[in-house]
Scaffold this motif. Structure first.
Motif, PDB file in Angstrom:
ATOM      1  N   THR A  91       2.821  93.609 -75.207  1.00  0.00           N
ATOM      2  CA  THR A  91       2.538  94.151 -76.531  1.00  0.00           C
ATOM      3  C   THR A  91       1.309  95.063 -76.508  1.00  0.00           C
ATOM      4  O   THR A  91       1.269  96.078 -77.215  1.00  0.00           O
ATOM      5  CB  THR A  91       2.316  93.027 -77.553  1.00  0.00           C
ATOM      6  OG1 THR A  91       1.213  92.209 -77.150  1.00  0.00           O
ATOM      7  CG2 THR A  91       3.553  92.156 -77.674  1.00  0.00           C
ATOM      8  N   GLY A  97       8.005  92.218 -74.437  1.00  0.00           N
ATOM      9  CA  GLY A  97       6.830  92.385 -75.281  1.00  0.00           C
ATOM     10  C   GLY A  97       6.566  93.844 -75.596  1.00  0.00           C
ATOM     11  O   GLY A  97       6.250  94.208 -76.731  1.00  0.00           O
ATOM     12  N   TYR A 145       7.282  95.283 -79.661  1.00  0.00           N
ATOM     13  CA  TYR A 145       6.088  95.602 -80.433  1.00  0.00           C
ATOM     14  C   TYR A 145       6.101  97.014 -80.979  1.00  0.00           C
ATOM     15  O   TYR A 145       5.434  97.312 -81.976  1.00  0.00           O
ATOM     16  CB  TYR A 145       4.831  95.371 -79.582  1.00  0.00           C
ATOM     17  CG  TYR A 145       3.586  95.183 -80.405  1.00  0.00           C
ATOM     18  CD1 TYR A 145       3.493  94.118 -81.291  1.00  0.00           C
ATOM     19  CD2 TYR A 145       2.509  96.047 -80.302  1.00  0.00           C
ATOM     20  CE1 TYR A 145       2.351  93.928 -82.066  1.00  0.00           C
ATOM     21  CE2 TYR A 145       1.356  95.869 -81.064  1.00  0.00           C
ATOM     22  CZ  TYR A 145       1.287  94.811 -81.934  1.00  0.00           C
ATOM     23  OH  TYR A 145       0.159  94.615 -82.702  1.00  0.00           O
ATOM     24  N   SER A 159       7.005  96.868 -84.505  1.00  0.00           N
ATOM     25  CA  SER A 159       5.938  96.370 -85.372  1.00  0.00           C
ATOM     26  C   SER A 159       4.878  97.425 -85.660  1.00  0.00           C
ATOM     27  O   SER A 159       4.182  97.349 -86.676  1.00  0.00           O
ATOM     28  CB  SER A 159       5.271  95.150 -84.720  1.00  0.00           C
ATOM     29  OG  SER A 159       6.222  94.137 -84.476  1.00  0.00           O
ATOM     30  N   ARG A 200       3.946  88.290 -72.235  1.00  0.00           N
ATOM     31  CA  ARG A 200       4.405  88.944 -73.462  1.00  0.00           C
ATOM     32  C   ARG A 200       3.237  89.662 -74.139  1.00  0.00           C
ATOM     33  O   ARG A 200       3.385  90.772 -74.657  1.00  0.00           O
ATOM     34  CB  ARG A 200       4.986  87.917 -74.425  1.00  0.00           C
ATOM     35  CG  ARG A 200       6.180  87.154 -73.902  1.00  0.00           C
ATOM     36  CD  ARG A 200       6.720  86.229 -74.992  1.00  0.00           C
ATOM     37  NE  ARG A 200       7.093  84.930 -74.462  1.00  0.00           N
ATOM     38  CZ  ARG A 200       7.502  83.918 -75.200  1.00  0.00           C
ATOM     39  NH1 ARG A 200       7.578  84.056 -76.512  1.00  0.00           N
ATOM     40  NH2 ARG A 200       7.840  82.764 -74.657  1.00  0.00           N
ATOM     41  N   SER A 201       2.064  89.013 -74.160  1.00  0.00           N
ATOM     42  CA  SER A 201       0.890  89.614 -74.796  1.00  0.00           C
ATOM     43  C   SER A 201       0.471  90.895 -74.088  1.00  0.00           C
ATOM     44  O   SER A 201       0.094  91.880 -74.738  1.00  0.00           O
ATOM     45  CB  SER A 201      -0.275  88.614 -74.809  1.00  0.00           C
ATOM     46  OG  SER A 201       0.053  87.462 -75.552  1.00  0.00           O
ATOM     47  N   SER A 207       2.431  98.322 -75.047  1.00  0.00           N
ATOM     48  CA  SER A 207       3.243  99.006 -76.058  1.00  0.00           C
ATOM     49  C   SER A 207       2.364  99.675 -77.098  1.00  0.00           C
ATOM     50  O   SER A 207       2.597 100.832 -77.483  1.00  0.00           O
ATOM     51  CB  SER A 207       4.180  98.005 -76.730  1.00  0.00           C
ATOM     52  OG  SER A 207       4.911  98.604 -77.776  1.00  0.00           O
ATOM     53  N   SER A 208       1.340  98.959 -77.564  1.00  0.00           N
ATOM     54  CA  SER A 208       0.430  99.514 -78.552  1.00  0.00           C
ATOM     55  C   SER A 208      -0.229 100.787 -78.032  1.00  0.00           C
ATOM     56  O   SER A 208      -0.338 101.789 -78.755  1.00  0.00           O
ATOM     57  CB  SER A 208      -0.636  98.476 -78.916  1.00  0.00           C
ATOM     58  OG  SER A 208      -1.569  99.014 -79.829  1.00  0.00           O
TER      59      SER A 208
END
Length: 489
Positions: free
Chosen positions: A417, A285, A289, A292, A413-414, A420-421
């Motif tokens: 992410t 995740g 991300y 993205s 996974r959430s 990562s953000s």
């Protein structure tokens, strides 16, 4: 805790599933739920004016969906095990409809936030659908179907951006949410018409205290991580939330180990296959991300920067769309690799392909087609990895834990992410350049972000290779032979 017992529910009449219809309906449901994650992105700049609020407040329109999806996913998974996956999918679809209608008619921030939170709760459709496939599909279709359903999150997000941008550019913004309402209504009707009742595999009652504890812990953690850049990473609010998350989640874990019917059976999640798969999922995740976050910015920055590609929102979405197509194409290939070599190998291979995508992005970032190729390669790796994770999980947990274990894996996974953000956000905020008096992320900042993604992907591959081989080999066969259980109403 007293509760309605699943055993007391009426037993539904057996209806023979039609495999093709089951796969199509559940994949469509997953894609529809995932669309809600990106549907507001083209509107972010307009929301302060549309809702008569500040830009800082408008950012909560995205945060609300993130928080509710993270909280609702493990809860809906456990309820699916207890009371029937089909029943909970219908609830998720109904919540999605209500949330979309609220957003469509919203004239201020509060109803929009409530609607977006309800839309996020619809993400429970994905792990519930994956678990239902184990009950409804024949062995020969199970692997590829689970891979497609798992990849639906990425497929929906990839296609949602250009579609939403096109609608926002050429029509009234409310059309986006009325369209979302229509898609969700179709999901509800298709589940009612074509998805048979699934076996109720768990017994006991719902762990309300565990649900509340996990909700508080997750909200504190995700708020601290997602808003830390705005509030300041050393601000008392950010540090207080992260500290509270640590304390609450430790207390929650202590409680879950002692309650009779836990929300999440931590003893099952501590088994080597499940634990390592969840760790790999978190890192995957984080890895996927970064792409993205970075590629859309590169595509939209003005060419005057020397590295921006000057695309508008719709063009950016179209350049990103090949990633969604590749996820759709690669899902059945991942299932075949899992059947031949085991899902552990597929997971590791997917992580390596993600890393290759980042290497390509670093070398091809000066052109739109180059970034499109890098996104397509990286998304191919995501499809391979996402399809392998539920195969590993369901091959290693009891039938009574199928939906909750899949939901917890989706939660990991959430979390990845979100981390990562935060990491990429810090990098881009610190590594900047001045262009015409405007401070923008530098080319070096974007390159560093790609490096972070590549390193995380390699780390995920190494974690995947530590998953016990024997369990990996038998994962496919274990999910293909579910026991017969009473059916939900």
């Amino acid at each position: 805790m007293s509760s309605i017992s699943p055993a007391s529910l009426p037993v539904a009449e057996t209806r023979a599933p039609r495999p093709g219809a089951v796969v199509a309906v559940l994949a469509y449901a997953g894609i529809t739920a995932a669309l809600m994650q990106t549907i507001v992105v083209p509107l972010i700049g307009q929301l302060p004016e549309l809702l008569d609020t500040s830009a800082a407040n408008a950012s909560w329109v995205i945060t609300a969906t993130l928080l509710s999806a993270a909280v609702a996913t493990p809860i809906s998974g456990r309820l699916g095990d207890l009371y029937g996956k089909r029943r909970m999918m219908l609830v998720c679809a109904a919540v999605l409809i209500v949330g979309s209608v609220l957003c469509a008619v919203a004239t201020s921030l509060t109803p929009m936030l409530v609607g977006r939170a309800l839309q996020g709760a619809g993400m429970g459709l994905v792990p519930l659908g994956i678990s239902a496939m184990r009950d409804l599909l024949p062995a020969e279709k199970l692997g590829s179907s689970i891979a497609l359903m798992s990849a639906s999150m990425g497929i929906g997000s990839a296609f949602g951006l250009p579609l939403a941008a096109a609608v926002a550019e050429h029509s009234n913004w409310r059309v986006l949410f009325w369209a979302a309402t229509g898609l969700a209504v179709v999901v509800l009707l298709l589940i009612l018409a074509l998805i048979p009742a699934t076996p109720i595999s768990a017994s006991g009652s719902f762990d309300l205290i565990g649900g509340v504890g996990l909700t508080i812990g997750l909200v504190c953690f995700l708020l601290g991580v997602s808003k830390g850049a705005d509030w300041g990473w050393d601000s008392p609010l950010t540090l207080g939330l992260l500290a509270a998350a640590l304390v609450v989640l430790l207390a929650w874990g202590w409680f879950e180990l002692r309650v009779t019917d836990p929300l999440v059976d931590l003893r099952v999640t501590a088994t080597p296959v499940v634990l390592l798969t969840n760790v790999a999922s978190l890192v995957i995740g984080l890895a996927m991300y970064a792409q993205s976050l970075i590629v859309p910015q590169l595509l939209q920055l003005p060419t005057s920067t020397g590295y921006g590609l000057g695309q508008d929102m719709l063009q950016m979405g179209l350049w990103m769309a090949p990633g969604g197509i590749m996820m759709f194409v690669m899902s059945p290939l991942g299932a075949r690799i899992s059947r031949a070599r085991g899902p552990r190998i597929t997971l590791a291979l997917g992580a390596v392909v993600i890393a290759v995508g980042y290497l390509l992005a670093m070398t091809l970032m000066s052109s739109t087609w180059g970034l499109a190729i890098a996104v397509a390669v990286g998304s191919s790796g995501v499809a391979l990895a996402y399809g392998a994770m539920p195969a590993l999980i369901m091959g290693s947990v009891p039938l009574s834990e199928t939906a909750s274990a899949n939901s917890f894996n989706t939660l990991m996974r959430s979390v990845g992410t979100s981390v990562s953000s935060a990491m990429v956000g810090v990098v881009l905020a610190q590594m900047t350049t001045d262009v015409g008096g405007v401070t923008l992320p530098s080319k070096g900042g974007f390159t560093t972000g790609f490096v972070i993604g590549a390193v995380a992907a390699v780390a995920a591959a190494l974690v995947a290779l530590t998953i016990p081989t024997r369990a990996s080999r038998t994962a496919e066969s274990r999910i293909e032979h579910p026991a017969t259980e009473p059916l939900e109403a």
